[in-house]
Structures are given as structure tokens and as C-alpha cells.
Design an enzyme around this catalytic site. Sequence first.
Site, short mmCIF file in Angstrom:
data_model
loop_
_atom_site.label_atom_id
_atom_site.label_comp_id
_atom_site.label_asym_id
_atom_site.label_seq_id
_atom_site.Cartn_x
_atom_site.Cartn_y
_atom_site.Cartn_z
N GLU A 7 36.42 39.40 40.45
CA GLU A 7 37.12 38.36 41.20
C GLU A 7 38.37 38.87 41.92
OE1 GLU A 7 36.36 34.19 39.60
OE2 GLU A 7 37.37 35.25 37.96
N HIS A 21 45.55 35.35 37.57
CA HIS A 21 44.37 34.51 37.36
C HIS A 21 44.05 34.49 35.87
CE1 HIS A 21 40.46 32.77 37.43
NE2 HIS A 21 39.90 33.85 36.95
N HIS A 49 42.27 32.06 32.26
CA HIS A 49 41.53 30.94 31.67
C HIS A 49 42.35 30.36 30.53
CE1 HIS A 49 38.15 34.07 32.56
NE2 HIS A 49 38.57 33.53 33.67
N HIS A 51 36.75 26.71 34.96
CA HIS A 51 37.03 28.13 35.04
C HIS A 51 38.45 28.47 34.57
CE1 HIS A 51 36.76 31.88 37.91
NE2 HIS A 51 37.39 32.14 36.81
#
Lengths: 245, 245, 245, 245
Positions: free
Chosen positions: B82, B101, B103, B173
Site C-alpha cells: 500500500e 497508515h 489499523h 480497514h
Amino acid sequence: MSDTASGTVSSVIRELVDANHILFDQGVVDGFGHVSVRHPVRPDRFLLARSMAPGLVTAQDVLAFDLDGAPVEAGGPAAYLERFIHGEIYRKRPDVVAVVHSHSPAVVPFSVVTGTKLQPICHMCGFLGTATPVFEIRDFAGPGSDLLISDTRLGAALAQSLGQGPVVLMRGHGSTVVGSTLRQAVFRAVYTEVGARLQTEAMRLGPVTYLTEGEAIATTNTNNTQIDRAWNLWLKAAQNRSMTS
Amino acid sequence: MSDTASGTVSSVIRELVDANHILFDQGVVDGFGHVSVRHPVRPDRFLLARSMAPGLVTAQDVLAFDLDGAPVEAGGPAAYLERFIHGEIYRKRPDVVAVVHSHSPAVVPFSVVTGTKLQPICHMCGFLGTATPVFEIRDFAGPGSDLLISDTRLGAALAQSLGQGPVVLMRGHGSTVVGSTLRQAVFRAVYTEVGARLQTEAMRLGPVTYLTEGEAIATTNTNNTQIDRAWNLWLKAAQNRSMTS
Amino acid sequence: MSDTASGTVSSVIRELVDANHILFDQGVVDGFGHVSVRHPVRPDRFLLARSMAPGLVTAQDVLAFDLDGAPVEAGGPAAYLERFIHGEIYRKRPDVVAVVHSHSPAVVPFSVVTGTKLQPICHMCGFLGTATPVFEIRDFAGPGSDLLISDTRLGAALAQSLGQGPVVLMRGHGSTVVGSTLRQAVFRAVYTEVGARLQTEAMRLGPVTYLTEGEAIATTNTNNTQIDRAWNLWLKAAQNRSMTS
Amino acid sequence: MSDTASGTVSSVIRELVDANHILFDQGVVDGFGHVSVRHPVRPDRFLLARSMAPGLVTAQDVLAFDLDGAPVEAGGPAAYLERFIHGEIYRKRPDVVAVVHSHSPAVVPFSVVTGTKLQPICHMCGFLGTATPVFEIRDFAGPGSDLLISDTRLGAALAQSLGQGPVVLMRGHGSTVVGSTLRQAVFRAVYTEVGARLQTEAMRLGPVTYLTEGEAIATTNTNNTQIDRAWNLWLKAAQNRSMTS
């Protein structure tokens, strides 16, 4: 056994010991629960620790069992009461190479409530698919059992409930998770717990959008290529907080 | 590159390694998630670890990418699937110097529920403003994707959804958080998680008074002067529980 | 100052450092929050660390302030923006010897919801009495402030809201807890957080029986004799996980 | 006392010290709470630490008491205010060999809500049976007590409420758990806390299927054979995070 086969077995046993420690360190198992791997040379056998807390397992504690749950070497130490979970799943599912049984805390509640299914809310848990079956032992052992899978008959019933899926919940007890590799089974056991916690929280905030069947399949395929990334981290973490040194 | 420029890059890489460790130690990332920083000399590039758990990253693992997500040096190790999240945000947002980024667990539920927006209930989370957008990847990748931002087209769509804000949630996500410095991005990633947890708890107690737009702006301005206080603590904590020594 | 007085001050500073570390180790403060103690020789002054994370404070970081929040020695390091919380409470409450300000996570939600008051559900939190006031800074700083107690006027308003009680919540911010000794203030800060968590959980199970006013008073009197038991444990725990060595 | 008897007592004291450390390490007790064991040679006495945090107890801190809660050796250190819990239960229940009193956090909420009983949702907590009694001290000490079991009269009332069961909740206070061995009492204290947390979570997901009476009995019988597996793990964990070395 040849030298090569013997080396393979040793290597699998070392990874099984790591798996025990990871599952403890990640909070999937406590004093109870167990993880096995199919014997790499004899697919009609599996490797599993003697009856003890997974966090304390060493290579010397690993025993071989046949699919009936009988130890290959008689006269050894006490075995887990529920080794029949492992044997019957290996018998019914040739694709399965590893089995994790646990009472991980976020999952148990999903085993006892009606009207709510464990389902993936995020890509890491896509392997859960669109619903997770719940095994009700009362249907097989009556209303007064000790809830344990303590013989091959109950093991076979559980394996039947698991079907071709990755996870089966066990009412009032916990769950059993399988994988086509040991690392995949561990990965799934950890993320079954993570996913259950996420779903529990999300359900309290409002109506939840779950993964579609297509998303569940696609995320599983991608995640299957990423398992070592998590494994390497978890192994280092478990070693840093070692219970066996 | 001149010696000075080279020293600057080394120093930024060292801070990026610290950021990786802090985000792991504070529970924002686990085996997954990643943090990047814009290249200090070449603003059309960014620095990001190779594909691995953030908690284990060392300086040797940091790679340079162009804004298309292509590694500057070909033939290197595997990159995060990603990395396009980072490139497209740096392209669209010249003010952004760092991207996280993750989770993180309290945030994911807010990405999948309807009728509830992530909003600040306290001054530490004022940067969240009055509402946080949610990126629905189904609108761009259809109903059967793996939910990942795996190319520049999806990266651009995510960057569009982020707009001029600090945080965008990603349905099913996680989230992506940006900052005008690396430390600010880390600060915001930690307090996005903290804020999500606080809001979740508060919503269960009764109707919630959120920050006004004026309070959100004023608290952000004040907190921007206090970031090092948290950074210094988190760095020491991460070093005490080091995963790389 | 005489040698005796100087020894007293050193001893109080050492305990203040311990209090900083305990509050961090017990999760009451993170990078933010602060604890002060009234100067043992000059009651018109108080001792407070310079602006930094409490977990990292050492004796060298402790400064003296007058009740207006001005440092006794000019030209020193940056001070906490909210030192006026401490000064104004010491001014208004001669009985107060120590003040803890924090954003402890279970308490913040109680500061932003209507219709629910923080109240003791168990004997350890009896000091909370029958209701805890909430300070709404909008009433004094308008709808667009940064929520901080950043001058003596706001400090005086907060002290007014605290009244003769042990705890005041601050809307969208956290809480301030006082004690007649430093150890009592720390004890109360920890158990305010514990009590908020217990009440949150209990409210979800069904209608709650809170302590009566008589029980609140009686439990407080008993617990006041037991504070060292908790202090000794918390100090050992903080030392075992030291952030300053 | 004979040498053998003396050796037995020393060995019991060592295990009592371990029990103190385990209960702290597993989060059942904090600075407060206590665990006792019936004297192995004199069943009309029991062994209990002096008034201090369980996590810090060493063999030198263990005292002997008679069933009235009076120390066998006068002039010793301060005793727990609530030692009468232990004495009165040992008097009323000859089958009881160990008693744990705690304020473990998931259990306290069940002591203050109406309409919800603590019940086992899984096999590890089968010993809880089909309902857990709640002792309301207001019925014996009036509406303004400090909630403590501070004399033999209140101890006898609590023992009456416990009846022949393993656990009694104490309104606004905590719980008391008994066992026919020290390890069983510790096991039950840990799993009472675990079970309360599981039930709390399950109740939020939907209607709960609890264990039947038959399942409660059968799981208890099986688990009684497995206690050492958990004990060995918990002891190692407590030693790894030792508070007394």
C-alpha cells in the site's frame, strides 16, 4: 526415519514450540488451549505438547499422536483431555496442517449468544468469511456434559460442524481454528480474537457494514502472502518476554 | 548529494526508525501499518521501510520511493503493498511531510458503522475537527476487492477523500493520518486512537458534548506547541521495550 | 532557609518525583498532566515540575511557583501552561497540600455527557461523595477556547467549581484532584480513574446502587488510614518499570 | 511442634506467598485484598499476611490468627481490618482450606446492579454454579457503614451469605472466594474475574446461554483435576515480574 526426515521433524517441533509461545504472548491461550501440527513425514499422526500451559512448552514436551488421539509412544506423560479435536479434524480435512484450540476472551461471548454471528468487519479477518458456525455440544453430549471434546465421537462431531471452514466456535467453551500451515493457523487464531473484539466494539456504535463474500475471499488471498510479517514480530515479542528461560 | 544533505537524510531516517518503534509501542500498529516521511532533499520522493513489521524496522530497512510508489533503487527488497497511500498524498498535499497508515483497534469500528462520525470529545484530539471522512473503497474498486490501496488510482482516490484534513478513515480497514512534521503525524496517529476509544466510551454513558469548531482549532494550535513532550516520553518507552536489540 | 527546612524541601521534592512516576505508571497521566505539592516551608508557594512528561521528571526538574503561577526564579525552563490550576486551588483551599491534574481515560467521558454523574459504586472511591462537579470552561472562556486553564482568572473559576470537594471534572479535558497530603492526592487520582471505569461497566449491566452519603463518609475515613499500603506498592511498581534510569 | 509439622507449615507459608504474588500479577488484587490458608496443623487457626499489599508479601510477613481474628502472637504488626472474613468462614465451613478476598474489577459491577446475577458462560467458570449470592452489608451494619467486614458479627453474616458455595459478592466492595485447597481458591478467584468479564461482554451482544446446573457440576469436576496447569504458569509469570526482588 532418514536423517533428512528427522531434521524436518525437529524443525517442525521447533516451530510448534514457537507457536505455543506466540499464542500465549498474544493472549490467545492462557493456562489452557493447545496447538498441534500434522506430522511432516507421517500424515496419519500429529504433534502436540503434553498436558501443560502452552507458554511453558519446550521441545522435550512435544509428543506424537495417531488420529485416534492415542500417543504413539505408550507410557508417556499425561495428554491434553481434548486431543481428539486435533485428530478428528486431521482425519476429516486432509488440507489441514495445523489446529489451534483456545478460549480467547473476545471470542467466547460469540459462542453463547443468539442472533449474532462472528463476521469480519475488516480485511485482516477476511478469512472468517460471511458467518462462523457454532458447535452446540448439548446436541451430542446432552445437557450435563463437561463441554469438553473428550473422545473421538465428539471430535468427529466438531469436525463435522467446522466443515470446510477455517474456524468453528464451541458454545460455552471457545473456538478451534485450522490452517494449511502452522503459521497460518496461528495467524488466524490471533486475528479471530482481534476480529471478535473489533466486531464487539463496532456493534455498539451502530449498524455494521461487514465484508462481502468477495471481499472476504480477496482479502484472504492477499493476507496469505503476508503471514510471515506478523509471525516474525510475534516471535520476537514472545522471545523478549520468554517464559521458558 | 552534499555532505550536509546526506547528514540531513541520515537524521531523518533515524527519526523515521524511532517513529516506527513508537507507533508499535503505543499500539497504533501491530505487524501491519506503516509510516513514511517526505524526503528532506527531494520533495518528489518519500522514505518508507521495506515490507516488514514497524516494530522491527532499522535504518538499513528504509527505502526511497518516487511519488508513483516505485522504489528509487530497483531490485531491492519487497515493498509494502500500500505504498501508493503515501505517494498520492505527498503528490496532492505539498504541506504534508509525514503519513501514518494503521489499523489501530479503536478506530476501525468507526470506519464500518453508519450514523456515527469520529469526532473529538477532548482537547488532545481537537485536530480531528468536526467530522472525519470515511473512504469507501467499494466506490472505486467494486464489491469484491481486497480493500487495499494497491495502485496509484486508488491512492489518488484516497487522497481525494482525505482532502485538506488530517485523518481519513478507510472502511473495513483502518485510517491514514498526515502531519506537517513526522512528530506531528505520530502524535495525531496516537491521539486518533486515544480519541476513538474515549468517544466510544462516552457514547455509552449518554449524549455527548463534542468540541466546537472554534475549540477544535484553538486546541490544535496549542497542542502543536507541545508535541515534543509526548514524543520524548514515547521514545523512551519504546527504547525501554526495544524489539530491535 | 535553615538546614532543617532545606532537608524538608528536599524530602518533599523526592516524594513529588515519586508521585510523578507513580501517576504515569498507574496510567493516570501520559505525556500530559501534572502533580504539585504545596511548599512545606512557604505555604504561599508550590512545587511543580517544568513542562515535561511526568514519567521522566527528576528532582532537577522541580521548580517553585508563587500562587499567581509565576516561577520564583526568573529565567528558568518553560512551565506547564496550566500551572494556574494549582496556584488558584492552593489560594482558595488552605487545607489542600497537593493537586493532580490529568486526562485519565475513564474519567474524560464523564466530563462530556449529560445526565450521568461520576459517583462511587464501591468503598475504595467513597471520597467521590454523592456527585462530582463538572467545570464547563465555555461559561468563562466562550465557545472557541483551547480548553486550558491558562491564566489566574480561569484558575479561580475552576477552584470555585471544585468548591470544598476532592475532585472536579473539566468538560472535554479531564479532571483535577486534591488532597491534604501528596499521597492522598495520588491515591484519589488513581481511584478516581478506577471508580470511573467501574461505574462505566456497572451502568451497562443494570440499575446501579451507589454508596449513600454516610457510606461515602465512613469509607473515606477508613481509607485515609490505608493510603501507604497502596503507595508502597505503586512506588515499587514504578521503580521496576523506571523511565528515568 | 515436631520437625515434620514445622516443615509442613513452612511449605504452606511458601505457597501462601506465591498465592499472594499470583493474585497480584493476575490482576485479582491491587494494593488491597488478601488471601489466607487454614493452618495445616491447627485447623482452628489460619495464616494471613500482615496488613500490606499482597504483591509485596514475603514469608516474614505471614502471621497466624485464631478464628476470632486475633493474632496468635500479641504485639505484632498491624493486621488486615477484614481478617474476620477469613476466621468466620473457616469456622462455618470445615471443608474450606483457603479464602481469597478481592476487589477484582470485573466483579465489583455485579455486586451493585439489580436484575443481573454473576453466572458462568463457559466451562472454566462452571464452579460459579447457577447463581452467585450478593451480601448486602446494609442489612447488618445499617446505611452508613464503611462497608468493611470489621468484626466477627459481620464476618459471620458474610459466611452465612456464602452458604455452601464457592463465591459470595459483597455489594459496593468486591468478593470472597473459597477453596478446598489454596491452589483451588486462587484458581477460582482468577476465573471469577475472567468469567465476570466474559459475561459482561456477552450480555452486550445478545441473549446469553448460560451453563446448565449439570454442566456447571461436570465442568467443575473436570477443572479440579487441571488446576496445577494454570498454577505453574501463573507462578512463573509472577516470578518473571517479581515485586519482591
